[in-house]
Scaffold this active site. Structure first.
Site, PDB file in Angstrom:
ATOM      1  N   ARG A 527       0.865  -1.178   0.000  1.00  0.00           N
ATOM      2  CA  ARG A 527       0.000   0.000   0.000  1.00  0.00           C
ATOM      3  C   ARG A 527       0.905   1.233   0.000  1.00  0.00           C
ATOM      4  NH1 ARG A 527      -5.159  -1.838   0.629  1.00  0.00           N
ATOM      5  NH2 ARG A 527      -5.482  -3.630   1.995  1.00  0.00           N
ATOM      6  N   GLY A 528       0.368   2.354  -0.449  1.00  0.00           N
ATOM      7  CA  GLY A 528       1.150   3.598  -0.473  1.00  0.00           C
ATOM      8  C   GLY A 528       2.205   3.557  -1.573  1.00  0.00           C
ATOM      9  N   THR A 581     -10.379  -7.004  -5.992  1.00  0.00           N
ATOM     10  CA  THR A 581     -10.627  -6.759  -4.572  1.00  0.00           C
ATOM     11  C   THR A 581     -11.723  -7.676  -4.077  1.00  0.00           C
ATOM     12  OG1 THR A 581     -11.307  -5.238  -2.838  1.00  0.00           O
ATOM     13  CG2 THR A 581     -12.191  -4.786  -5.010  1.00  0.00           C
ATOM     14  N   ASP A 583     -13.421  -6.971  -1.641  1.00  0.00           N
ATOM     15  CA  ASP A 583     -14.486  -6.095  -1.120  1.00  0.00           C
ATOM     16  C   ASP A 583     -15.568  -5.824  -2.163  1.00  0.00           C
ATOM     17  OD1 ASP A 583     -13.082  -5.980   1.175  1.00  0.00           O
ATOM     18  OD2 ASP A 583     -12.644  -3.839   1.123  1.00  0.00           O
ATOM     19  N   MET A 626     -14.351  -9.587   5.779  1.00  0.00           N
ATOM     20  CA  MET A 626     -13.794  -8.308   5.336  1.00  0.00           C
ATOM     21  C   MET A 626     -14.870  -7.444   4.682  1.00  0.00           C
ATOM     22  SD  MET A 626      -9.875  -8.830   4.265  1.00  0.00           S
ATOM     23  CE  MET A 626      -8.613  -8.923   5.547  1.00  0.00           C
ATOM     24  N   TYR A 738      -8.056 -12.851   7.041  1.00  0.00           N
ATOM     25  CA  TYR A 738      -6.835 -12.988   6.239  1.00  0.00           C
ATOM     26  C   TYR A 738      -6.725 -14.385   5.630  1.00  0.00           C
ATOM     27  CZ  TYR A 738      -5.526  -8.410   7.899  1.00  0.00           C
ATOM     28  OH  TYR A 738      -5.521  -7.065   8.144  1.00  0.00           O
ATOM     29  N   ARG A 741      -8.709 -14.229   2.247  1.00  0.00           N
ATOM     30  CA  ARG A 741      -8.188 -13.577   1.043  1.00  0.00           C
ATOM     31  C   ARG A 741      -6.850 -14.166   0.590  1.00  0.00           C
ATOM     32  NH1 ARG A 741      -6.303  -7.418   2.710  1.00  0.00           N
ATOM     33  NH2 ARG A 741      -4.314  -8.069   3.550  1.00  0.00           N
TER      34      ARG A 741
HETATM   35  N1  ADP Z   1      -6.028   8.499  -5.124  1.00  0.00           N
HETATM   36  C1  ADP Z   1      -4.912   7.819  -5.411  1.00  0.00           C
HETATM   37  N2  ADP Z   1      -4.022   8.320  -6.297  1.00  0.00           N
HETATM   38  C2  ADP Z   1      -2.903   7.632  -6.601  1.00  0.00           C
HETATM   39  N3  ADP Z   1      -2.598   6.442  -6.064  1.00  0.00           N
HETATM   40  C3  ADP Z   1      -3.423   5.896  -5.178  1.00  0.00           C
HETATM   41  C4  ADP Z   1      -4.632   6.548  -4.802  1.00  0.00           C
HETATM   42  N4  ADP Z   1      -5.268   5.769  -3.906  1.00  0.00           N
HETATM   43  C5  ADP Z   1      -4.484   4.688  -3.716  1.00  0.00           C
HETATM   44  N5  ADP Z   1      -3.391   4.753  -4.491  1.00  0.00           N
HETATM   45  C6  ADP Z   1      -2.319   3.782  -4.562  1.00  0.00           C
HETATM   46  O1  ADP Z   1      -2.848   2.536  -5.029  1.00  0.00           O
HETATM   47  C7  ADP Z   1      -2.260   1.478  -4.343  1.00  0.00           C
HETATM   48  C8  ADP Z   1      -3.272   0.531  -3.786  1.00  0.00           C
HETATM   49  O2  ADP Z   1      -4.289   1.235  -3.078  1.00  0.00           O
HETATM   50  P1  ADP Z   1      -5.067   0.560  -1.860  1.00  0.00           P
HETATM   51  O3  ADP Z   1      -6.188   1.459  -1.498  1.00  0.00           O
HETATM   52  O4  ADP Z   1      -4.114   0.184  -0.791  1.00  0.00           O
HETATM   53  O5  ADP Z   1      -5.595  -0.814  -2.424  1.00  0.00           O
HETATM   54  P2  ADP Z   1      -6.681  -1.184  -3.498  1.00  0.00           P
HETATM   55  O6  ADP Z   1      -6.209  -0.684  -4.787  1.00  0.00           O
HETATM   56  O7  ADP Z   1      -6.697  -2.646  -3.458  1.00  0.00           O
HETATM   57  O8  ADP Z   1      -7.937  -0.559  -3.043  1.00  0.00           O
HETATM   58  C9  ADP Z   1      -1.359   2.059  -3.288  1.00  0.00           C
HETATM   59  O9  ADP Z   1      -0.017   1.934  -3.711  1.00  0.00           O
HETATM   60  C10 ADP Z   1      -1.792   3.491  -3.191  1.00  0.00           C
HETATM   61  O10 ADP Z   1      -0.724   4.362  -2.883  1.00  0.00           O
HETATM   62  O1  FBP Z   2      -4.830  -5.245   6.703  1.00  0.00           O
HETATM   63  P1  FBP Z   2      -4.609  -4.853   5.278  1.00  0.00           P
HETATM   64  O2  FBP Z   2      -3.794  -5.811   4.531  1.00  0.00           O
HETATM   65  O3  FBP Z   2      -4.118  -3.468   5.099  1.00  0.00           O
HETATM   66  O4  FBP Z   2      -5.988  -4.891   4.540  1.00  0.00           O
HETATM   67  C1  FBP Z   2      -7.238  -4.969   5.106  1.00  0.00           C
HETATM   68  C2  FBP Z   2      -8.244  -4.552   4.082  1.00  0.00           C
HETATM   69  O5  FBP Z   2      -7.995  -5.100   2.835  1.00  0.00           O
HETATM   70  C3  FBP Z   2      -9.203  -5.426   2.198  1.00  0.00           C
HETATM   71  O6  FBP Z   2      -9.179  -6.794   1.939  1.00  0.00           O
HETATM   72  C4  FBP Z   2      -9.443  -4.643   0.956  1.00  0.00           C
HETATM   73  O7  FBP Z   2      -8.272  -4.412   0.340  1.00  0.00           O
HETATM   74  P2  FBP Z   2      -8.186  -3.682  -1.034  1.00  0.00           P
HETATM   75  O8  FBP Z   2      -8.901  -2.370  -0.955  1.00  0.00           O
HETATM   76  O9  FBP Z   2      -6.742  -3.550  -1.227  1.00  0.00           O
HETATM   77  O10 FBP Z   2      -8.813  -4.619  -2.013  1.00  0.00           O
HETATM   78  C5  FBP Z   2     -10.292  -5.007   3.151  1.00  0.00           C
HETATM   79  O11 FBP Z   2     -11.381  -5.853   3.131  1.00  0.00           O
HETATM   80  C6  FBP Z   2      -9.590  -4.941   4.436  1.00  0.00           C
HETATM   81  O12 FBP Z   2     -10.152  -3.967   5.250  1.00  0.00           O
HETATM   82 MG    MG Z   3      -9.687  -0.773  -1.867  1.00  0.00          MG
END
Ligand code: ADP
Ligand code: FBP
Ligand code: MG
Length: 852
Positions: A527-528, A581, A583, A626, A738, A741
């Site tokens: 993430r990030g 995802t 979710d 989740m 966990y 997933r």
């Molecule tokens: N608004 C955004 N703009 C650019 N990058 C983003 C944004 N939101 C999330 N990301 C990047 O996308 C990646 C995954 O986002 P995350 O929310 O953790 O998971 P998911 O894509 O599964 O919902 C991370 O590396 C995060 O920094």
């Molecule tokens: O503890 P972590 O790995 O940050 O993720 C927990 C979250 O990841 C999820 O599985 C969803 O993740 P994504 O948005 O990355 O698909 C959520 O249901 C849960 O809240």
């Molecule tokens: Mg997400």
């Protein structure tokens, strides 16, 4: 550059338009200020004393207890919803049909609304209710506007000047300036007795309801002359007042490129049509007198050879030749911000042949400077198209698709997807519904924009784990290799930051051969770490030209940012997203991959909870699943299982104590059944936790909110409750989140992942970019990023699916006890809430009530 035009040229348009009444006018667009309606949240309790009966409220609905006799003099109230300006919109379908009932309901409602400080009241009366019009007028209403199907009346309650908007004030016309390579203009002579009679003029007309300006121009040209055209540029508009029925009129002039030359006139409207040399056209005495008109024509036509350099024009109508009664104003039509890129959305389809879609336009997106590429067609058809490399890179070479020599596919009839194939977003429609939004159908194209040797692809996985990640990776690698002969594919290690902070992993069919049998992602995730510049620098430095980005909602937002940067730098790099995802919070698509597997795996936890619960006295099995912001897994796992007695999700707030609360329900179920199973989504009830545990605004590295453990909290609260009641109860809390997933994908997700991966590969090879591939109504499509990123998918608890769940579990709908208003003074009895109604907020935060 702004060009001023005196409007004698266009005054002719006006006359002809007003003459042609048969052409539709645009209607008042659904009273723009009321588009976002919310259900009224009236406190009917204050009037319950007056009407006598027991009236209790379910947030926004007035309900008389069927058991209680309401005195005959009690007036009904008109059903209405609130608008966002503290006004009221009466539901026309529910108006009483008798005049007496209407007048008493109207009076009672108005006096109630007045007591509540309501302001404007909107009353639509349908043709069959016309008898009610004089009554409404008598009660203080005035005419507002009328359409074929209704008359709208309004009433301003406060004793202060009325602030309601006026009735629709404009009609919109279009003109098509079609000029061919021989510098001949397509002109018509209309059958009308107006001042421009006998003048050769552009084809013009009015736009239809919900029609794009661009497509209206194309349609008018086609209808009047039979000539097919394609939209090039908006060149001018003019604004006049006191025209038809004293309304104002705006006419937009579009430059159109002819796709055919043969003329077939519409002899009901048109006397004659022809291709007229430009000089002759401009030389007509009707226009000659007005040098500004001429100036615009000159500048428009001189620019027609290099349309891309066209800037928008600024027109001001002339008083000359137009009735002095009319007042004029001018408006700037500013397309300069997008004019530079207009040329990039060229009129031919990526395959090189002119697209059959009538119009293309580039609109500024609502989010930042994302460009939207939309195409309109008849009957409200809209294609929300995806960008293409050729949009911003001129003269890209095109190659035949190597699949045509592939023995597996060469025998398949129509293996290549037709350029015009699109998939509707909404498949449930009414007879009169506009065709609505469509997406480009995914799949292999006859022509590709990359040679096999040239492709250097990369794959990145981001966000939380999800079943199927490895399957998608495998199928991208194998698809590129086996279908397109692409040998160079890199895995980016550990999510977005892997582009610049880690090494890459070469991926070959051999490396990925078995990975679909494993959970997780072989290239890691995080993430990030989304640093746009560093990521695109890395793409550029490594010579990568196809980027496959697998992730959830956050990832797709990141992909969109990368795509914009790539486009800004003019790189030949296709950026494709694949939605992951568990979710299932990604909008538009039927579902994200991994969701099915997660629901299936959740069954194991629910079964275990059931077995535990059943085996003990007053056993409760509590399972946390989740779902950070949405309860899809919990809802579907509950529906699949049938052992669940209660499902709690973030979208449906619940409460613990008191009538209609969770504790009461648990006690009831234990008494009836001896055991029960509760499923709770991790994001549910967070607002209850934060009342006790200090509310946290902590976020993960991607900016997602960090949640409290609602499962642990709820377990403790249930235990405390039964201890206090001195009742035996055995609760077992299972948190399989966990584990769920981390599994490999199930069979159906494996198929889904394979098709998604292949579609993404086909799309990138065909030069499409800036898209997420997804299933829409069972069809693989390419969806522009802006559409995927505009909102989060949530369970709409006023939809049928949630109602099905409620009826399958028999759980309470958790309407707040505060919503029950008892009129103890009058009757001294209390009435239970009706179980067939639920109250909620939809995704936009609007209050909604639904009947289950
Ligand atoms: N608004 C955004 N703009 C650019 N990058 C983003 C944004 N939101 C999330 N990301 C990047 O996308 C990646 C995954 O986002 P995350 O929310 O953790 O998971 P998911 O894509 O599964 O919902 C991370 O590396 C995060 O920094
Ligand atoms: O503890 P972590 O790995 O940050 O993720 C927990 C979250 O990841 C999820 O599985 C969803 O993740 P994504 O948005 O990355 O698909 C959520 O249901 C849960 O809240
Ligand atoms: Mg997400």
């Amino acid at each position: 550059m702004a060009t001023l035009l005196n409007g004698s040229l266009y005054s002719g348009f006006y006359d002809c338009q007003s003459f042609l009444k048969k052409k539709h006018r645009t209607s008042w667009p659904n009273m723009c200020s009321f588009q976002r309606l919310s259900m009224a949240k009236f406190d009917w309790s204050s009037i319950s004393h007056r009407v006598g009966g027991n009236l209790f409220t379910k947030k926004g609905i007035n309900v008389f207890s069927p058991k209680i006799t309401v005195p005959s003099f009690a007036p009904e109230f008109l059903d209405a919803i609130e608008d966002e300006y503290n006004g009221v919109i009466i539901d026309p379908e529910s108006l009483p049909s008798s005049a007496n009932a209407f007048v008493s309901a109207l009076r009672a409602s108005l006096s109630y609304w007045k007591s509540k400080g309501k302001k404007g009241v909107w009353l639509k009366i349908l043709p069959e209710q016309a008898d009610l019009v004089p009554i409404a007028i008598q009660e203080g209403f005035s005419y507002h506007h009328a359409e074929r199907g209704y008359v709208m009346l309004t009433h301003w309650i406060p004793c202060e000047p009325c602030m309601l908007p006026d009735s629709p004030s404009h009609q919109i016309g279009v003109g098509g300036f079609v000029i061919n390579d021989k510098r001949e203009v397509l002109v018509v002579k209309e059958k009308c007795p107006c001042s421009c009679s006998g003048v050769w003029k552009f084809p013009t007309g009015y736009i239809n309801k919900s029609e794009e300006i661009f497509s209206a121009a194309i349609r008018e040209v086609k209808e009047e002359t039979g000539v097919d055209t394609i939209f090039q540029q908006m060149v001018a508009f003019r604004h006049v007042h006191l025209v038809a029925f004293e309304n104002s009129d705006i006419l937009f002039v579009c430059m159109l490129e002819p796709l055919s030359s043969e003329i077939t006139i519409d002899d009901k409207e048109i006397q004659d049509a022809k291709w007229m040399p430009l000089d002759e056209f401009v030389g007509q005495s009707f226009y000659v007198d007005d040098h500004m008109s001429r100036k615009v024509i000159d500048s428009t036509t001189s620019s027609s050879s290099s349309i891309s350099s066209l800037k928008s024009r600024f027109l001001e109508p002339s008083v000359s030749g137009i009735s002095s009664l009319r007042k004029f104003s001018s408006v700037k039509f500013n397309t300069s911000s997008s004019s530079g890129s207009n040329s990039s959305f060229n009129s031919s389809s990526p395959s090189g042949s002119p697209t059959r879609f009538p119009t293309k336009s580039v609109l500024m997106g609502s989010a930042g400077n994302l460009k939207q590429k939309t195409v309109s067609g008849p009957a409200g058809y809209v294609l929300e198209d995806v960008p293409h490399l050729s949009d911003y890179i001129p003269d890209l070479p095109i190659y035949p698709n190597p699949l045509q020599d592939n023995p597996a596919y060469s025998v398949v009839k129509q293996y290549f997807v037709h350029e015009d194939d699109t998939v509707p977003q909404k498949i449930v429609v009414h007879k009169t519904s506009p065709r609505g939004i469509h997406f480009r159908r995914a799949g292999p194209r006859q022509k590709v924009y990359f040679e096999s040797d040239e492709v250097h692809a990369c794959i990145v996985t981001c966000g939380g784990l999800c079943p199927g990640l490895n399957t998608v990776i495998r199928e991208i690698v194998c698809g590129l290799y086996h279908m397109y002969g692409v040998k160079r594919v890199l895995g980016i290690d550990g999510g977005y930051r892997g582009f610049y902070a880690k090494n890459t992993v070469p991926l070959t069919p051999k490396v990925v051969n078995d990975i679909h049998k494993r959970g997780g992602t072989i290239i890691g995730t995080s993430r990030g770490g989304h640093d746009k510049s560093k990521i695109v620098d890395s793409i550029q430095d490594r010579g990568i030209n196809q980027v496959f980005i697998i992730g959830g909602d956050g990832t797709q937002k990141g992909a969109s940012v990368i795509f914009e940067e790539v486009r800004k730098r003019g790189l030949k790099v296709a950026v494709a997203g694949i939605p992951k995802t568990i979710d299932n919070d990604i909008p538009v698509i039927d579902k994200s991959f991994g969701f099915d597997s997660a629901v299936e795996e959740a069954q194991r936890a629910i079964n275990a909870a059931h077995v535990e619960a059943e085996s003990m006295e007053n056993g409760i099995g509590l399972v946390k699943l989740m779902g950070r912001y949405c309860g899809f897994i919990a809802m579907y796992a509950t529906l699949a299982s049938r052992d669940v007695d209660c499902c709690l999700i973030p979208e449906s707030p619940f409460y613990l104590e008191g009538t209609g609360g969770l504790f009461e329900y648990i006690e009831k179920r234990l008494k009836e059944n001896g055991h029960m199973v509760i499923v709770i989504a991790e994001g549910a009830g967070q607002e209850l936790l934060s009342e006790i545990i200090h509310s946290t605004t902590q976020q993960d590295a991607s900016g997602n909110k960090l949640l409290q453990d609602v499962g642990l909290w709820l377990s403790q609260r249930i235990k405390d409750y039964f201890k206090q009641r001195k009742m035996v109860m055995n609760l077992k809390y299972i948190d399989p989140t966990y584990m769920i997933r981390a599994i490999p994908s199930n069979a159906s997700d494996n198929v889904y992942c394979t098709l998604l991966a292949q579609s993404a590969v086909h799309g990138a090879m065909a030069g499409y970019t800036g898209f997420t591939v997804g299933l829409v109504n069972g069809r693989q499509t390419y969806i522009p990023f802006y559409r995927i990123n505009e909102k989060q998918n949530k369970v709409v608890i006023t939809d049928r699916m949630w109602a099905r769940l409620l009826s399958s579990t028999n759980q309470p709908s958790f309407l707040s006890a505060k919503d029950v208003v008892e009129d103890k003074k009058e009757e001294g009895t209390s009435c239970p809430l009706l179980d067939d109604q639920i109250f909620s907020e939809d995704v936009s935060g609007n209050k909604k009530i639904s009947h289950v």
